[in-house]
Scaffold this active site. Structure first.
Site, PDB file in Angstrom:
ATOM      1  N   CYS A   1      -4.861 -14.748  19.091  1.00  0.00           N
ATOM      2  CA  CYS A   1      -3.730 -13.823  19.034  1.00  0.00           C
ATOM      3  C   CYS A   1      -3.396 -13.299  20.418  1.00  0.00           C
ATOM      4  O   CYS A   1      -2.272 -12.853  20.666  1.00  0.00           O
ATOM      5  CB  CYS A   1      -4.036 -12.672  18.081  1.00  0.00           C
ATOM      6  SG  CYS A   1      -5.604 -11.860  18.407  1.00  0.00           S
TER       7      CYS A   1
ATOM      8  N   GLU B   1      -4.747  -5.837  13.011  1.00  0.00           N
ATOM      9  CA  GLU B   1      -4.426  -6.510  14.278  1.00  0.00           C
ATOM     10  C   GLU B   1      -3.781  -7.830  13.912  1.00  0.00           C
ATOM     11  O   GLU B   1      -4.323  -8.597  13.117  1.00  0.00           O
ATOM     12  CB  GLU B   1      -5.701  -6.707  15.105  1.00  0.00           C
ATOM     13  CG  GLU B   1      -5.438  -7.106  16.550  1.00  0.00           C
ATOM     14  CD  GLU B   1      -5.359  -8.611  16.727  1.00  0.00           C
ATOM     15  OE1 GLU B   1      -4.297  -9.085  17.198  1.00  0.00           O
ATOM     16  OE2 GLU B   1      -6.332  -9.295  16.386  1.00  0.00           O
TER      17      GLU B   1
ATOM     18  N   ILE C   1       0.836  -1.204   0.000  1.00  0.00           N
ATOM     19  CA  ILE C   1       0.000   0.000   0.000  1.00  0.00           C
ATOM     20  C   ILE C   1       0.871   1.254   0.000  1.00  0.00           C
ATOM     21  O   ILE C   1       0.594   2.220  -0.727  1.00  0.00           O
ATOM     22  CB  ILE C   1      -0.957  -0.016   1.209  1.00  0.00           C
ATOM     23  CG1 ILE C   1      -1.949  -1.179   1.074  1.00  0.00           C
ATOM     24  CG2 ILE C   1      -1.707   1.303   1.330  1.00  0.00           C
ATOM     25  CD1 ILE C   1      -2.732  -1.470   2.336  1.00  0.00           C
ATOM     26  N   GLN C   2       1.935   1.243   0.793  1.00  0.00           N
ATOM     27  CA  GLN C   2       2.853   2.387   0.795  1.00  0.00           C
ATOM     28  C   GLN C   2       3.444   2.616  -0.593  1.00  0.00           C
ATOM     29  O   GLN C   2       3.537   3.753  -1.062  1.00  0.00           O
ATOM     30  CB  GLN C   2       3.967   2.159   1.808  1.00  0.00           C
ATOM     31  CG  GLN C   2       3.538   2.333   3.253  1.00  0.00           C
ATOM     32  CD  GLN C   2       4.700   2.176   4.212  1.00  0.00           C
ATOM     33  OE1 GLN C   2       5.556   1.313   4.037  1.00  0.00           O
ATOM     34  NE2 GLN C   2       4.738   3.012   5.235  1.00  0.00           N
TER      35      GLN C   2
END
Length: 575
Positions: free
Chosen positions: A351, A317, A299-300
């Site tokens: 998680c 997350e 995305i960057q």
């Protein structure tokens, strides 16, 4: 006379202006957990009937694009979702999205956007409130069965996931959205009126959901959609059955076509295609740290290359290497029971699960002896399908299988490598069996040094690494905990000594996004413990709390002036 178009425009603007004035039902509260006790015969009978329904035949899971169900029709691949407790049993054949399907899903999300965000907040909210009620009533036992069979959960773990937490997400997000819309500028100068409008993001939201919580899927799609966004949703292949049921419930609740588009498929192919679209507006992700890092980088790069219309929001997350820290003053019995739950429930596939344990030398023998005695006497060893709570045999078991063969193989390697490492000692367990299901027993490993990789590496399974510290070095062990792992998701301190609690609370301030005092490090409840971690555990946007919704709106501030100028000069311009 005003045209129909003008009247429609005024209506839509008015619907936005009323957002802050519509209040959700006052009775919103956490959905009660059904205990499934021996005496709850009706609940057990209804659950068994749903389990039998899903086990008796394989379900065809289609794509859902713009409200249309799309099956393979010999044109698309199928993914067999199997029962992890009995990997020969295919629960669902999941249609896999093609490139054209992904393109159509993105188009459907874009096309549905305007009508959806112009729908008054009351109407959007009603859909999610109704869905919550359908989940907790009409579809309760089907959702439990789909989650238990497909994702390897016992009835309690399924109940607190796909029923209570899922319903809580939808209900409390309506309340939080109402509160957010009501936040307006507190000051307006004489002759002016200031107002804030909480617009949805431009473009569409891409939601990527994991296998381990059906409720997380509801969070990932529900939060952005409630705020007026449209969603392209790629579910986990190994949770497709329960996730598809969630999709059908939302449709029954009145979700318009194209608002959420359900496209299971190859993760890389689907994701790369979605991220290539100029109208990609946000990523809402739960999954592995490595995958999230990769998506973040893509995305960057897209931003640098000028690929997107806007700066996409990134909400994620990921993993954790979560700790239980036991102080010499702790109630050892309570700490033991909390650690068994926090480490081994749902086979450590949370998680937030405890994965590293720090014991004071003076209490270590007592703690471990008590723990191993409980594990052995209660037969917390899921070594065959007849004993598994989701095999159709024993529905009351504490543990079940891990999700799939890749997970099983990874955990077996962790155990076998520990046997060869002179700095590690397997104190308990180390058993595994894949003859019928993917079963790994509870395993406790002692590390001779606190910086051993087993104290910092996430395993995502029922494996706990223990380090014993000198009683006099409590402060030092807090420093070690803070600096050992790249993650900062959950952690817990067990102590009666208030000074020790205060010290750990302050020293470990940035070591966990969710910190527990005398409680296990799992089990965050929507609206009570907002969930999320920092560092490499994610963006800490706190699912289940009000902050998460602000990530899916773009605020426009409007100033309206009622005074007319008579001069361009200010008083200070005159001599």
């Amino acid at each position: 006379m005003l045209s129909a178009r003008c009247l429609k425009s005024i209506y839509f603007k008015r619907s936005f202006s009323q957002l802050g004035h519509i209040k959700p039902p006052k009775h919103i509260r956490n959905e009660p957990v059904k205990p499934f006790r021996n005496i709850d015969l009706k609940d057990w009978d209804l659950l068994r009937a749903s389990l039998m329904k899903f086990k008796s035949s394989s379900l065809e899971v289609p794509l859902v694009i713009n409200g249309e169900r799309i099956y393979d029709n010999n044109e698309r691949a199928l993914f067999p979702q199997t029962n992890p407790a009995n990997h020969q049993q295919v629960l669902a054949n999941v249609t896999q999205a093609t490139e054209k399907d992904v393109m159509n899903a993105v188009k459907a999300a874009k096309d549905a956007k305007k009508d959806w965000y112009n729908l008054p907040f009351y109407d959007r909210s009603a859909i999610f409130l109704k869905a919550a009620d359908l989940i907790s009533t009409k579809y309760r036992y089907d959702m439990l069965a789909a989650t238990m069979l497909g994702q390897g959960k016992n009835v309690y773990q399924a109940e607190i996931d796909c029923i209570t937490e899922l319903s809580d997400f939808f209900r409390y997000y309506v309340k939080y959205a109402s509160d957010l819309y009501a936040q307006q500028p507190v000051e307006s100068a004489d002759g002016t009126w200031n107002k804030a409008e909480y617009r949805p993001l431009e473009g569409f939201v891409y939601a990527v959901s994991p296998f381990n919580f059906t409720a997380i899927a509801a969070n990932l799609i529900g939060a952005p959609a409630l705020m007026g966004n449209t969603v392209v949703w790629k579910p986990s292949q190994t949770a497709a059955l329960s996730n598809y049921l969630l999709m059908t419930v939302l449709e029954e609740a009145g979700l318009p076509k194209g608002v959420i588009n359900f496209i299971p498929g190859d993760p890389v192919q689907v994701t790369d295609q979605v991220l290539a679209d100029k109208d990609f507006g946000a990523l809402h992700f739960t999954g592995s740290t490595n995958v999230f890092k990769s998506l973040y980088g893509k995305i960057q790069s897209g931003v640098v290359e000028g690929k997107y219309r806007d700066y996409p929001r990134i909400i994620g997350e990921t993993g954790g290497k979560n700790f239980h820290l036991v102080h010499p003053s702790a109630n050892i019995s309570h700490a033991v029971l909390s650690t068994i739950r926090g480490t081994f429930e749902f086979q450590g596939q949370k998680c937030s699960a405890a994965s590293r344990l720090y014991l004071p030398e003076s209490k270590s023998e007592e703690f471990l002896s008590d723990m191993f005695g409980i594990l052995q006497s209660q037969n917390v060893v899921p070594m065959n399908t007849s004993a598994s709570p989701i095999s159709g045999g024993n529905l009351r078991g504490f543990m079940g299988p891990v999700i799939h063969e890749q997970s099983f193989d990874k955990l077996v390697k962790v155990i076998e490598d520990a046997k060869k490492d002179p700095e590690l000692e397997i104190l308990y367990g180390g058993q595994y069996d894949k003859s019928q299901g993917w079963f790994v027993g509870p395993t406790v490993i002692k590390a001779k040094r606190p910086d051993h990789p087993y104290m910092s590496t996430e395993f995502f399974g029922p494996i706990l690494t223990v380090y014993e510290y000198p009683d006099t070095e409590f402060n030092e062990i807090c420093d070690i905990i803070d600096n050992t792992s790249q993650y900062a998701l959950t952690g817990a301190i067990f102590a009666k000594d208030r000074k020790a609690i205060e010290y750990a609370d302050e020293k470990l301030k940035f070591s966990a996004g969710n910190f527990y005092i005398n409680d296990k490090c799992t089990g965050a409840v929507v609206s009570q413990q907002w969930f999320g971690g920092a560092r490499m555990s994610g963006t800490d946007d706190k699912a289940g709390g009000p902050n998460i919704l602000s990530r899916f709106v773009s605020i426009r501030n409007t100033k309206e002036n009622f005074y007319e100028l008579t001069d361009f000069k200010y008083p200070s311009n005159y001599e």
